[in-house]
Design an enzyme around this catalytic site. Sequence first.
Site, PDB file in Angstrom:
ATOM      1  N   ASP A  56       1.569   4.334   2.710  1.00  0.00           N
ATOM      2  CA  ASP A  56       1.587   3.159   3.575  1.00  0.00           C
ATOM      3  C   ASP A  56       1.899   3.544   5.021  1.00  0.00           C
ATOM      4  OD1 ASP A  56       1.475   0.447   4.197  1.00  0.00           O
ATOM      5  OD2 ASP A  56       3.604   0.159   3.845  1.00  0.00           O
TER       6      ASP A  56
ATOM      7  N   ASN B 265      -7.018  -4.734  -0.976  1.00  0.00           N
ATOM      8  CA  ASN B 265      -7.546  -4.148   0.252  1.00  0.00           C
ATOM      9  C   ASN B 265      -8.955  -4.635   0.594  1.00  0.00           C
ATOM     10  OD1 ASN B 265      -5.926  -0.886  -0.139  1.00  0.00           O
ATOM     11  ND2 ASN B 265      -5.242  -2.732   0.914  1.00  0.00           N
TER      12      ASN B 265
ATOM     13  N   ARG C 161       8.055   5.100  -1.511  1.00  0.00           N
ATOM     14  CA  ARG C 161       7.277   4.391  -0.501  1.00  0.00           C
ATOM     15  C   ARG C 161       7.790   4.718   0.895  1.00  0.00           C
ATOM     16  NH1 ARG C 161       4.694  -1.543  -0.553  1.00  0.00           N
ATOM     17  NH2 ARG C 161       3.697  -1.418   1.480  1.00  0.00           N
TER      18      ARG C 161
END
Length: 253
Positions: free
Chosen positions: A23, A72, A192
């Site tokens: 990300d 997405n 993440r």
Amino acid sequence: MNFPQPPAIDPQFIPRHIALVMDGNGRWAQERGLPRTAGHQRGEAVLMECVDACIALGHVEWLSAYAFSTENWRRSHSEVRFLMGFSRDVLRRHRDELHEKNVRVVWAGRRPRLWRSVVRELEEAEELTQDNTGVTLAMCINYGGRAELVDATRAMVKDANAGLIRPEDITEKSLSEFLYRPDMPDVDLFLRPSGERRTSNFLLWQSAYAEMVYQDTLFPDFTPQHMYDAVLEYAKRDRRFGGAVDKFAPESS
């Protein structure tokens, strides 16, 4: 760059399966006045470094990379088109390199809507590396955790209607056999970067007992040292699963 040496960690405290949310590519590019696609391009090299870091750590068996989610598709047409072509070309560029490193490549995700050229590259990478025994790199393309559970439920219902399975016999183990990758182990470390604190619909079933580690680093700036730091943080966690385990202690030199 000089590839950093991994920290000395008792193998029992190294995660077997790392889920990686790649990300922050777009934000990284925008902060530099670049098109969002430049962040994705930088992320390609970073992903390969993550694979190398897992190899260097040893005992990491799976690295699942969130490359393109079912959500997405809502992005701009130009970015979706770039990401489809980019996913295809990344596999083409790195397939032989990964094979030489004994990495097994697998795909997790939905086939509908995915470009046929991307599916073809995924299947060719899977076929080429199917007998490799090192780290398994799961490319999660057109993947969503909820979509996976819906697809698994549909498949179970179909078998139930055909008399192949009785609803009362469904267990967690039998349900997992209908997931995209039945051979995928549960996630140990859910990692993440980017500063966000959410799962974003990634490997929901597999991450039920995952240790969550969030880092304030956009993915294009992510380094092997960030991976090592996350594994060190994981190793210090007390993973009880309803019981108790010993905490991490560095190996003596």
